[in-house]
Structures are given as structure tokens and as C-alpha cells.
Design a protein around this motif. Structure first.
Motif, mmCIF file in Angstrom:
data_model
loop_
_atom_site.group_PDB
_atom_site.id
_atom_site.type_symbol
_atom_site.label_atom_id
_atom_site.label_comp_id
_atom_site.label_asym_id
_atom_site.label_seq_id
_atom_site.Cartn_x
_atom_site.Cartn_y
_atom_site.Cartn_z
ATOM 1 N N ILE A 36 -9.522 19.055 -29.486
ATOM 2 C CA ILE A 36 -9.059 18.575 -30.429
ATOM 3 C C ILE A 36 -8.664 16.977 -30.191
ATOM 4 C CG2 ILE A 36 -6.959 18.706 -32.107
ATOM 5 C CD1 ILE A 36 -6.704 21.576 -31.726
ATOM 6 N N SER A 37 -8.799 16.163 -31.015
ATOM 7 C CA SER A 37 -8.619 14.675 -30.895
ATOM 8 C C SER A 37 -7.145 14.704 -30.734
ATOM 9 C CB SER A 37 -8.962 14.169 -32.150
ATOM 10 O OG SER A 37 -8.463 12.632 -32.118
ATOM 11 N N LEU A 38 -6.850 13.650 -29.758
ATOM 12 C CA LEU A 38 -5.428 13.554 -29.306
ATOM 13 C C LEU A 38 -4.691 12.691 -30.479
ATOM 14 C CD1 LEU A 38 -3.113 13.523 -27.203
ATOM 15 C CD2 LEU A 38 -3.928 11.196 -26.342
ATOM 16 N N VAL A 39 -5.238 11.816 -31.150
ATOM 17 C CA VAL A 39 -4.738 11.139 -32.251
ATOM 18 C C VAL A 39 -4.441 12.039 -33.273
ATOM 19 C CG1 VAL A 39 -4.975 9.405 -33.981
ATOM 20 C CG2 VAL A 39 -5.764 8.796 -31.433
ATOM 21 N N LYS A 40 -5.131 12.925 -33.692
ATOM 22 C CA LYS A 40 -5.247 13.835 -34.837
ATOM 23 C C LYS A 40 -4.130 14.772 -34.413
ATOM 24 C CE LYS A 40 -9.774 13.692 -36.601
ATOM 25 N NZ LYS A 40 -11.089 14.422 -36.911
ATOM 26 N N GLY A 41 -4.005 15.102 -33.375
ATOM 27 C CA GLY A 41 -2.973 16.340 -32.672
ATOM 28 C C GLY A 41 -1.693 15.674 -32.727
ATOM 29 N N LEU A 42 -1.741 14.367 -32.427
ATOM 30 C CA LEU A 42 -0.104 13.668 -32.410
ATOM 31 C C LEU A 42 0.261 13.528 -34.039
ATOM 32 C CD1 LEU A 42 1.895 12.331 -30.841
ATOM 33 C CD2 LEU A 42 0.622 10.350 -31.117
ATOM 34 N N ARG B 271 -0.552 15.447 -36.542
ATOM 35 C CA ARG B 271 -0.100 16.688 -37.175
ATOM 36 C C ARG B 271 1.281 16.931 -36.577
ATOM 37 N NH1 ARG B 271 -3.342 21.815 -35.422
ATOM 38 N NH2 ARG B 271 -2.061 21.538 -33.525
ATOM 39 N N ASN B 272 1.388 16.621 -35.260
ATOM 40 C CA ASN B 272 2.851 17.189 -34.691
ATOM 41 C C ASN B 272 4.006 16.448 -35.124
ATOM 42 O OD1 ASN B 272 1.585 19.041 -32.981
ATOM 43 N ND2 ASN B 272 1.498 17.713 -31.362
ATOM 44 N N LEU B 273 3.755 15.094 -35.656
ATOM 45 C CA LEU B 273 4.766 14.465 -36.065
ATOM 46 C C LEU B 273 4.892 14.817 -37.655
ATOM 47 C CD1 LEU B 273 3.759 10.637 -34.989
ATOM 48 C CD2 LEU B 273 5.331 11.954 -34.425
ATOM 49 N N TRP B 274 3.959 15.201 -38.427
ATOM 50 C CA TRP B 274 4.319 15.537 -39.696
ATOM 51 C C TRP B 274 5.033 17.003 -39.626
ATOM 52 C CZ3 TRP B 274 4.396 13.381 -44.001
ATOM 53 C CH2 TRP B 274 3.268 12.078 -44.335
ATOM 54 N N LEU B 275 4.620 17.949 -38.702
ATOM 55 C CA LEU B 275 5.104 19.339 -38.552
ATOM 56 C C LEU B 275 6.690 18.945 -38.176
ATOM 57 C CD1 LEU B 275 2.526 21.291 -37.063
ATOM 58 C CD2 LEU B 275 3.489 21.506 -39.248
#
Length: 323
Positions: free
Chosen positions: A162-168, A170-174
Motif C-alpha cells: 500500500i502506498s505510504l501516502v494513501k495509507g496516511l 486514510r488513517n487521518l480520515w478514520l
């Protein structure tokens, strides 16, 4: 002279022959009317079970008043089903007709589409004349223990990186969503607490609340108004709510077998378990098998619920210290 006597003898023989034929036809007609006046209904619940589960088999026989149904012999063969228990016949007369009901508890240890075989029953009148009738075979489907959703899926495909930027992101939104949800729930709880009205009955111990609910159930006069199903549904709910409040045993959505298993794990003693099984099984018959018991049974079961509460409520010393 001889010819006259022969003709007279033939007339007598013909006369007696007609009498015998008339009596035979009358007997056949009586037996036909007798058979048609007796109706048999058999119902099983549930009709889809797992191997080893209990099945309630209700036999209802309607016949003219003055006749009676012979009890089933203890060695009645219902193979492949086994008879675990058999309740005595309960009878009810309405005018010129009577209805008798017997309830069998069955178990089966064979898979497939099976059927409870026809059962021969004997109805006798006051003169001792017997007539045989039969129940209709009832189909039962027996299945194995259902598989869990995860069975056969132990091996899962490997996911790509998983892309590090996309994961970050997503975690911020969650995290933001979780924070907003926590704030909303906190505000709602605070408002509800400020507006909460104290229910004095909810402050009473579980056994006192059960006694109050039984008193209200009697005042509703369900049995006198013929509301049998409503009466037994509320009676079983009162008992299950008592288990939930007093022992943290969530049984409102459980079957009778699951409820008894939970209570055994809560160290309920056998005298109380026997009474609990009696109340819940009779309630199941009324709610699911359309069994109509006599009114006296309802009053008896209300007393049994009171006895269950007395057998399981905490001692006076513990209750006083808790208060």
C-alpha cells in the motif's frame, strides 16, 4: 300341501335374509359415521433441526363427547426418531365434542429428509367399542452442524504493498471520523443524563421487579379473555428478564435449550432448572405449535415462576448489604 309348505319355508328364509342384510348395512353405516366423527391432527416443531436437537410432536384428536382416547404404549416405535418424554393426555370438552392432546418430545440422530411415521390411535366409546385412527406422517429435515463463514478460507491471497501516502491519508480520515463520533456520543450521553427521569421500580432488586410484573400479568386477565398466546409470551419474557437483571444472563433471544445451558453455567441447581424447563417448554408449545392448554395450567406456571424466583434470589443478608 307339500308345495305350500315349501313355498312358506322359502318365504321365511327370504325374510330372514333381508333382516341379516339390513343389519349388515346398518353396521357398516354406523362404523362409517363413527370413523368420520373422529379427526386427527399431528404437528411437529421445528421441522428443520440439527442432529440431536429436540422436536416437539403434538397430536390433537377431536371426537364426540362420551368417547375417550387410549394412551399411547410406552414402547411405541417411531424409528428413526426416539421418544424422550411423553406428556399425559389433556382433554377439553365443548358441547357435544371433545378434544384430547398429547405432546411427545423426540430426538433423531440421523441426517437427511426423514418423516415421523403414522401412529395408530384407538378411540373407545362408553360401551367399549374400539375404533382405530392414524396420524398423517410428518416430514422432518435433519442437517449437520452449519459451517462457519471462515471454514475453507484459511489461505488468503497476499495483498500488494500500500502506498505510504494513501495509507496516511486514510488513517487521518478514520481518526477524524472516530473523534467526531466520540464527541457526538459524549454530548448525547450528557444531555440524556441531565434529562433522565429516575424510575423507582428500576431501583428495586430483580426478584421484587419480577413479583411486580407477575402481579400486573394477572391483572391483565389474558386467560379469561382467551388471549393464551399473549399470556404465555409475557410470562416467559418476565422469567427471562429476571435472569438478565439478576445474573447477567442474556436469554431473551435464546432458545430453551440455550437458556438452560447458560443457567447451568451460572450454577443454577436442578430443582430450579426443572421448573424453568417446564415453564419455557410449555410457552414454546403455545407460541410455536399452537397448543391450547387448560387455563389451570397458566395459573400453575405463574406459581412456578414465583417459586423459581424464590429458589434463586440472593439471601437476605447479601441483599441488605447490597442496598
Amino acid at each position: 300341501m307339500t308345495f305350500y309348505r315349501g313355498r312358506e319355508s322359502g318365504t321365511v328364509i327370504l325374510h330372514y335374509s333381508l333382516i341379516i342384510i339390513h343389519l349388515f348395512l346398518l353396521s357398516v353405516l354406523c362404523n362409517t359415521v363413527y370413523a368420520e366423527s373422529v379427526t386427527v391432527e399431528a404437528r411437529a416443531w421445528p421441522t428443520r433441526v440439527t442432529m440431536g436437537d429436540e422436536i416437539k410432536f403434538v397430536i390433537r384428536v377431536s371426537h364426540p363427547a362420551g368417547r375417550s382416547l387410549k394412551s399411547l404404549p410406552s414402547d411405541t416405535n417411531l424409528s428413526p426418531f426416539e421418544i424422550k418424554t411423553m406428556t399425559p393426555f389433556s382433554s377439553k370438552e365443548t358441547g357435544e365434542h371433545a378434544e384430547e392432546v398429547v405432546v411427545l418430545t423426540l430426538a433423531v440422530f440421523q441426517l437427511g429428509d426423514l418423516q415421523i411415521p403414522a401412529i395408530p390411535l384407538t378411540v373407545t366409546d362408553f360401551q367399549g367399542h374400539a375404533e382405530s385412527v392414524f396420524t398423517e406422517p410428518v416430514k422432518i429435515k435433519v442437517v449437520g452442524v452449519p459451517k462457519r463463514p471462515t471454514d475453507g478460507k484459511d489461505i488468503r491471497p497476499i495483498k500488494g504493498p500500500i502506498s505510504l501516502v494513501k495509507g496516511l491519508i486514510r488513517n487521518l480520515w478514520l481518526g477524524l471520523f472516530a473523534l467526531l463520533l466520540a464527541i457526538f456520543l459524549t454530548v448525547k450521553i450528557i444531555r440524556k443524563r441531565n434529562k433522565k427521569i429516575i424510575d423507582l421500580e428500576s431501583l428495586k432488586p430483580p426478584h421484587e421487579r419480577a413479583a411486580l410484573e407477575l402481579g400486573r400479568l394477572r391483572q391483565k386477565r389474558f386467560l379469561e379473555e382467551g388471549k393464551t398466546k399473549e399470556f404465555y409470551s409475557e410470562l416467559s419474557d418476565i422469567l427471562r428478564r429476571y435472569f438478565d437483571r439478576g445474573f447477567q444472563a442474556d436469554t431473551l433471544e435464546r432458545t430453551t435449550l440455550e437458556t438452560l445451558k447458560i443457567l447451568k453455567e451460572k450454577n443454577f441447581q436442578e430443582p430450579a432448572l426443572v421448573k424453568i424447563r417446564n415453564v419455557l417448554q410449555n410457552s414454546d408449545l403455545v407460541k410455536f405449535a399452537k397448543y391450547v392448554p387448560p387455563s389451570s395450567l397458566g395459573e400453575e406456571l405463574v406459581g412456578e415462576v414465583s417459586q423459581i424466583v424464590d429458589l434463586t434470589k440472593p439471601p437476605v443478608e447479601i441483599e441488605t448489604n447490597a442496598r
